[in-house]
Design an enzyme around this catalytic site. Structure first.
Site, mmCIF file in Angstrom:
data_model
loop_
_atom_site.group_PDB
_atom_site.id
_atom_site.type_symbol
_atom_site.label_atom_id
_atom_site.label_comp_id
_atom_site.label_asym_id
_atom_site.label_seq_id
_atom_site.Cartn_x
_atom_site.Cartn_y
_atom_site.Cartn_z
ATOM 1 C CG ASP A 167 -4.723 -5.104 -7.123
ATOM 2 O OD1 ASP A 167 -4.059 -4.086 -7.410
ATOM 3 O OD2 ASP A 167 -5.351 -5.768 -7.963
ATOM 4 N N GLY A 197 -4.921 2.294 -6.900
ATOM 5 C CA GLY A 197 -5.106 3.226 -8.014
ATOM 6 C C GLY A 197 -6.578 3.469 -8.297
ATOM 7 C CD1 TRP A 221 -10.636 3.623 -1.865
ATOM 8 C CD2 TRP A 221 -9.001 5.171 -2.019
ATOM 9 N NE1 TRP A 221 -10.799 4.509 -0.828
ATOM 10 C CE2 TRP A 221 -9.819 5.477 -0.903
ATOM 11 C CE3 TRP A 221 -7.917 5.998 -2.314
ATOM 12 C CZ2 TRP A 221 -9.578 6.571 -0.081
ATOM 13 C CZ3 TRP A 221 -7.683 7.099 -1.499
ATOM 14 C CH2 TRP A 221 -8.513 7.372 -0.392
ATOM 15 C CG HIS A 271 0.333 3.845 -4.588
ATOM 16 N ND1 HIS A 271 -0.164 2.574 -4.790
ATOM 17 C CD2 HIS A 271 0.620 4.328 -5.832
ATOM 18 C CE1 HIS A 271 -0.168 2.299 -6.093
ATOM 19 N NE2 HIS A 271 0.288 3.355 -6.750
ATOM 20 C CD1 TRP A 293 10.830 -4.282 -11.813
ATOM 21 C CD2 TRP A 293 11.307 -2.131 -11.455
ATOM 22 N NE1 TRP A 293 11.590 -4.197 -10.663
ATOM 23 C CE2 TRP A 293 11.904 -2.891 -10.426
ATOM 24 C CE3 TRP A 293 11.483 -0.735 -11.437
ATOM 25 C CZ2 TRP A 293 12.653 -2.318 -9.395
ATOM 26 C CZ3 TRP A 293 12.227 -0.163 -10.411
ATOM 27 C CH2 TRP A 293 12.806 -0.955 -9.407
ATOM 28 N NE ARG A 330 1.466 -0.912 -11.427
ATOM 29 C CZ ARG A 330 0.516 -0.909 -10.524
ATOM 30 N NH1 ARG A 330 0.342 0.141 -9.754
ATOM 31 N NH2 ARG A 330 -0.262 -1.963 -10.368
ATOM 32 C CG LEU A 334 3.105 -10.145 13.089
ATOM 33 C CD1 LEU A 334 1.603 -9.939 13.336
ATOM 34 C CD2 LEU A 334 3.565 -9.098 12.086
ATOM 35 C CB SER A 371 -0.623 -10.518 -9.931
ATOM 36 O OG SER A 371 -1.930 -10.200 -10.345
HETATM 37 C C1 IPE Z 1 -0.188 -7.208 -7.815
HETATM 38 O O1 IPE Z 1 -1.032 -6.190 -8.222
HETATM 39 C C2 IPE Z 1 1.079 -6.643 -7.242
HETATM 40 C C3 IPE Z 1 0.951 -5.911 -5.989
HETATM 41 C C4 IPE Z 1 -0.135 -5.741 -5.274
HETATM 42 C C5 IPE Z 1 2.190 -5.354 -5.496
HETATM 43 P P1 IPE Z 1 -1.052 -5.666 -9.725
HETATM 44 O O2 IPE Z 1 -2.028 -4.562 -9.756
HETATM 45 O O3 IPE Z 1 0.316 -5.361 -10.200
HETATM 46 O O4 IPE Z 1 -1.595 -6.946 -10.517
HETATM 47 P P2 IPE Z 1 -2.230 -7.045 -11.974
HETATM 48 O O5 IPE Z 1 -1.324 -6.294 -12.895
HETATM 49 O O6 IPE Z 1 -3.583 -6.424 -11.917
HETATM 50 O O7 IPE Z 1 -2.309 -8.511 -12.253
HETATM 51 C C1 IPE Z 2 -1.629 -2.111 -5.646
HETATM 52 O O1 IPE Z 2 -2.544 -1.201 -6.131
HETATM 53 C C2 IPE Z 2 -0.317 -1.479 -5.307
HETATM 54 C C3 IPE Z 2 0.800 -1.848 -6.211
HETATM 55 C C4 IPE Z 2 0.727 -2.661 -7.222
HETATM 56 C C5 IPE Z 2 2.075 -1.250 -5.914
HETATM 57 P P1 IPE Z 2 -2.590 -0.820 -7.671
HETATM 58 O O2 IPE Z 2 -1.686 0.323 -7.912
HETATM 59 O O3 IPE Z 2 -2.355 -2.021 -8.515
HETATM 60 O O4 IPE Z 2 -4.099 -0.353 -7.828
HETATM 61 P P2 IPE Z 2 -5.076 -0.659 -9.044
HETATM 62 O O5 IPE Z 2 -5.111 -2.130 -9.232
HETATM 63 O O6 IPE Z 2 -4.511 0.050 -10.236
HETATM 64 O O7 IPE Z 2 -6.382 -0.118 -8.598
HETATM 65 MG MG MG Z 3 -3.547 -3.455 -9.311
#
Ligand code: IPE
Ligand code: IPE
Ligand code: MG
Length: 246
Positions: A16, A19, A21, A33, A65, A67, A127, A192
């Protein structure tokens, strides 16, 4: 059960912070990403050197989904291009790739890439990298329930045969050791909807480092932290026969 928890057999990771970053670096979320994929790649290479056996990463949750459509499209395209560019290397390094989650909703192209990479790497043994795509812990549990209900309806099993072991068998990751260590980057202290049932005794490591900044040294810190845990599984320290604070 092994209480000496030096090396985790199974690590699950919530990658996580991509975005945030990107935003902090004045870039588009997509750039975060993309860097995130490279981070995973380096980490897997490192994990092979450390002789770790199973790593399961959360790449896309069922809630993701929700997003913006553009970000979802970009992520799905990134999964396809990453598979195309990485699978050969993974295979050469004797890594088995396995997907968990509901794949029905994905494009034909992505489904094809996923099944081809799974079959190419299916006999690899160094692995296993499980990738959770369109996964959620609650979905996993209700699927197990549905399967048990079907088995009862078709008289394959009776009510008396329903126990923890059977539920375990019906869940994703049934073939793997239960997760020993969860790592979540990005600062949040929540699951999450990642694994729920399977993490009953998982050690949880949370770090504020954003996923694109997470490197092998950070990973080693998590392993060091894990090695210091005393896993009691309900017993007392005395029963375990070691007191790490002594
Ligand atoms: C959890 O991260 C899902 C993944 C890393 C794929 P999110 O960014 O979706 O989690 P929330 O929405 O902050 O709980
Ligand atoms: C995790 O990073 C990747 C996915 C959920 C696909 P995020 O996209 O959630 O990044 P933040 O949490 O918005 O920084
Ligand atoms: Mg996130």
């Amino acid at each position: 059960m092994n209480s000496k928890s030096s090396k985790p057999k199974h690590i699950i990771i919530i990658m996580d912070g991509n975005g945030r970053w990107a935003e902090q670096n004045g870039l588009l979320r997509s750039a975060g990403h993309k860097v995130g994929v490279k981070v995973l790649r380096n980490l897997i290479e490192h994990a092979v050197k450390l002789e770790l056996t199973t790593i399961t990463v959360y790449a896309f949750s069922r809630e993701n989904w929700q997003r913006p459509k553009k970000e979802i499209e970009l992520l799905l395209d990134l999964f396809i291009s990453s598979l195309e560019s990485e699978v050969k290397d993974l295979h050469e390094n004797n890594i088995k790739l396995n997907f968990i989650g509901e794949t029905d909703k994905f494009s034909k192209k992505l489904k094809k890439s996923m099944s081809e990479s799974e079959s190419l790497t299916s006999n690899n043994s160094k692995l296993t990298l499980n990738v959770a795509l369109n996964y959620s812990g609650r979905w996993d549990i209700y699927n197990a329930l549905l399967s048990i209900i079907d088995d009862m309806a078709s008289k394959k099993i009776t009510k008396n045969e329903i126990n923890e072991e059977l539920v375990n068998k019906k869940l994703s990751l049934a073939d793997y050791d239960e997760p020993d260590l969860l790592i979540r980057t990005g600062g949040e202290r929540r699951l999450s909807n990642y694994f729920l049932w399977q993490i009953a005794y998982t050690e949880m490591y949370f770090t504020d480092i954003l996923w694109p900044d997470f490197n092998v040294d950070q990973f080693d810190l998590a392993l060091d932290w894990y090695a210091k845990r005393q896993r009691r599984f309900g017993k007392t320290s005395e029963q375990i026969g070691e007191n790490k604070n002594a």
